[in-house]
Motif scaffolding. Structure first.
Motif, PDB file in Angstrom:
ATOM      1  N   SER A  18       0.822  -1.198   0.000  1.00 55.30           N
ATOM      2  CA  SER A  18       0.000   0.000   0.000  1.00 55.30           C
ATOM      3  C   SER A  18       0.859   1.252   0.000  1.00 55.30           C
ATOM      4  O   SER A  18       1.774   1.393   0.790  1.00 55.30           O
ATOM      5  N   THR A  40      -7.092  -7.660   4.273  1.00 56.30           N
ATOM      6  CA  THR A  40      -8.054  -7.853   3.201  1.00 56.30           C
ATOM      7  C   THR A  40      -9.182  -6.859   3.426  1.00 56.30           C
ATOM      8  O   THR A  40      -9.826  -6.869   4.476  1.00 56.30           O
ATOM      9  N   GLY A  41      -9.394  -5.979   2.454  1.00 57.51           N
ATOM     10  CA  GLY A  41     -10.435  -4.956   2.578  1.00 57.51           C
ATOM     11  C   GLY A  41     -11.809  -5.582   2.755  1.00 57.51           C
ATOM     12  O   GLY A  41     -12.175  -6.484   2.003  1.00 57.51           O
ATOM     13  N   LYS A  57     -14.714  -4.308   2.200  1.00 55.95           N
ATOM     14  CA  LYS A  57     -15.637  -3.969   1.113  1.00 55.95           C
ATOM     15  C   LYS A  57     -15.103  -4.401  -0.247  1.00 55.95           C
ATOM     16  O   LYS A  57     -15.844  -4.924  -1.064  1.00 55.95           O
ATOM     17  N   THR A  58     -13.804  -4.178  -0.489  1.00 63.32           N
ATOM     18  CA  THR A  58     -13.234  -4.442  -1.810  1.00 63.32           C
ATOM     19  C   THR A  58     -12.705  -5.853  -1.963  1.00 63.32           C
ATOM     20  O   THR A  58     -12.586  -6.347  -3.078  1.00 63.32           O
ATOM     21  N   ARG A  60      -9.750  -6.559  -1.664  1.00 65.24           N
ATOM     22  CA  ARG A  60      -8.351  -6.426  -2.074  1.00 65.24           C
ATOM     23  C   ARG A  60      -7.432  -6.664  -0.895  1.00 65.24           C
ATOM     24  O   ARG A  60      -7.736  -6.279   0.221  1.00 65.24           O
ATOM     25  N   ASN A 101     -10.935  -2.081   8.918  1.00 63.48           N
ATOM     26  CA  ASN A 101     -11.341  -3.436   8.534  1.00 63.48           C
ATOM     27  C   ASN A 101     -11.524  -4.336   9.741  1.00 63.48           C
ATOM     28  O   ASN A 101     -12.019  -5.453   9.602  1.00 63.48           O
TER      29      ASN A 101
END
Length: 176
Positions: free
Chosen positions: A6, A52-53, A55-56, A58, A88
């Motif tokens: 990130s 790990t997102g 919502k996404t 990712r 998260n």
């Protein structure tokens, strides 16, 4: 799919502070060191987490400061309103760690600032070194601990993430 490193950890519309900008700039240098046999240079106080997102979906990997406290790893997230990853874990969720070499699986959860555990973990973090309370602008007396007002202020500017690990689940998998 390998987790990406990130470089954009700040929510849209939030202006990152100098320390946050510096950490974002240093992440591409720190991550390879923590993944290498030379991790010992930094791994006494830094580890990699793979998030790990919620919502996404990712996956991304970031270095974070930590300390071990009995059965858990504790991450004191400074300038929390300017960071996203810890959100998260408002509810307990899986997390991966690369700490002092091995990969570990864990369950992470943000502690409520109103909880006794938040205060206890914050005080344990502050007792580890004089620079930690200074970073948060808090006058900390190790003899008396945090006042209610200091805990309230810390709850506005920081998050504490508690990570319980299962050292057997993914230990031994090669770090990516």
């Amino acid at each position: 799919m390998p987790a990406r490193v990130s470089t954009r950890a700040v929510p849209d519309g939030v202006e990152p502070t100098v320390l946050v900008r510096l950490s974002i700039w240093l992440n591409p240098i720190i991550v390879p060191i923590l993944r290498s046999p030379l991790h010992w240079v930094l791994s006494a106080g830094l580890m990699l987490i793979t998030v790990t997102g919620r919502k996404t979906g990712r996956r991304y990997t970031i270095p974070v400061g930590y300390h071990e406290d009995a059965d858990v790893f504790v991450v004191l997230v400074g300038e929390a309103p300017t960071k996203r990853w810890w959100r998260n874990y408002l509810e307990e969720a899986p997390i991966e760690l690369l700490v002092r070499g091995p990969r570990l699986a864990g369950r992470a959860q943000v502690l409520s600032p109103a909880s006794k555990e938040f205060r206890a973990r914050a005080e344990a973090s502050f007792r580890r070194g004089r620079v930690i309370p200074w970073i948060f602008g808090i006058e900390f007396d190790a003899g008396t601990g945090l006042t209610d007002a200091q805990v309230e202020e810390l709850g506005r500017q920081a998050a504490i993430v508690r990570i319980r690990v299962d050292r057997s689940e993914i230990a031994g998998r090669p770090a990516r």
